[in-house]
Design a protein around this motif. Structure first.
Motif, PDB file in Angstrom:
ATOM      1  N   CYS A 188       0.584   1.783  -8.785  1.00  0.00           N
ATOM      2  CA  CYS A 188       1.296   1.236  -7.621  1.00  0.00           C
ATOM      3  C   CYS A 188       0.442   0.243  -6.822  1.00  0.00           C
ATOM      4  O   CYS A 188      -0.706   0.528  -6.502  1.00  0.00           O
ATOM      5  N   TYR A 189       1.051  -0.915  -6.504  1.00  0.00           N
ATOM      6  CA  TYR A 189       0.349  -1.909  -5.683  1.00  0.00           C
ATOM      7  C   TYR A 189       0.162  -1.419  -4.243  1.00  0.00           C
ATOM      8  O   TYR A 189      -0.586  -2.002  -3.477  1.00  0.00           O
ATOM      9  N   CYS A 197       5.062   4.252  -4.965  1.00  0.00           N
ATOM     10  CA  CYS A 197       5.986   3.966  -3.857  1.00  0.00           C
ATOM     11  C   CYS A 197       7.406   3.764  -4.368  1.00  0.00           C
ATOM     12  O   CYS A 197       8.368   3.917  -3.625  1.00  0.00           O
ATOM     13  N   GLY A 198       7.527   3.380  -5.639  1.00  0.00           N
ATOM     14  CA  GLY A 198       8.849   3.228  -6.242  1.00  0.00           C
ATOM     15  C   GLY A 198       9.470   1.848  -6.080  1.00  0.00           C
ATOM     16  O   GLY A 198      10.441   1.531  -6.749  1.00  0.00           O
ATOM     17  N   CYS A 200       7.413  -1.361  -5.388  1.00  0.00           N
ATOM     18  CA  CYS A 200       6.597  -2.557  -5.658  1.00  0.00           C
ATOM     19  C   CYS A 200       6.816  -2.968  -7.124  1.00  0.00           C
ATOM     20  O   CYS A 200       7.323  -2.182  -7.916  1.00  0.00           O
ATOM     21  N   CYS A 203       5.449  -0.478  -9.686  1.00  0.00           N
ATOM     22  CA  CYS A 203       6.206   0.780  -9.745  1.00  0.00           C
ATOM     23  C   CYS A 203       7.525   0.591 -10.472  1.00  0.00           C
ATOM     24  O   CYS A 203       7.936   1.435 -11.268  1.00  0.00           O
TER      25      CYS A 203
END
Ligand code: ZN
Length: 220
Positions: A188-189, A197-198, A200, A203
């Protein structure tokens, strides 16, 4: 030098973690290196260290802060908002110019120093981003250059070059590390481990691949 030994360029993300276990399957002596290059999420290096420890792989950190001062990009500059999609005529601003060139060059010197003939990197040409230094032609060209520069016959291996993210999940599963890759890696960025985070770009790509792989697996 040892043809049975390898250095993995390791960031603690999904791809390089899968590569680490691929390497453990194919080579007897394995080492891993991570880079501190001024990235926003430096904790990825700690995550890499933990995974390497778990896998009983010697692990070193290379500190190369000049990378972040060389150019402006969204992975090292917290004032830049990262592109959510690949711009039409341009590279996404998550591209860090020269990153894989520097990483692999340092990995080769490190490999020479530790008597390793093989270098493993998780780059993939099928990635959405179109980073030029993830392409097969670049890796092959650099392999020749490094061999000339260091007067040694290295082999750079790219086990994920032609795989998409679903295939990479499949590989992790075949290697018996699906759960480890799913829960312990950081892609994840926004710096959130596991499913992240879902939203980015990293993700989204990881999740899309996971869903595709699980669907594929369940319909077998
Ligand atoms: Zn994310």
């Amino acid at each position: 030098m040892n043809k049975d030994s390898a250095v993995v360029v390791f960031s603690g993300g999904q791809d390089s973690t899968t590569c680490l276990f691929w390497t453990l399957k194919h080579f007897r002596h394995v080492r891993a290196i991570s880079f501190l290059y001024g990235q926003k999420h430096q904790k990825e290096v700690e995550i890499a260290r933990k995974i390497a420890e778990k896998a009983s792989v010697p692990f070193d950190i290379m500190t190369i802060p000049f990378i972040s001062s060389l150019s402006k990009n969204a992975l090292t500059d917290s004032t830049i908002t990262m592109d959510q999609e690949k711009p039409q005529d341009n590279l996404p601003n998550t591209f860090v110019p020269g990153r894989n060139l520097f990483f692999l060059s340092i990995a080769a010197v490190y490999a020479l120093e530790h008597g390793c003939d093989n270098i493993i990197t998780g780059v993939s040409q099928t990635d959405f981003s179109g980073y030029p230094d993830c392409r097969d032609s670049f890796i092959r060209s650099l392999n020749v250059t490094l061999n000339l520069a260091l007067e040694h016959q290295f082999v750079i291996h790219t086990p994920l070059m032609w795989l998409d993210k679903a295939d990479t999940w499949a590989m992790a599963d075949q290697l018996g590390v699906f759960d480890l890759v799913r829960t312990e890696t950081l892609t994840c960025y926004n710096g959130i481990r596991g499913d992240g985070c879902g939203h980015c770009p990293a993700c989204k790509l990881r999740k899309k691949g996971l869903e595709e792989y699980l669907k594929r697996k369940n319909t077998k």
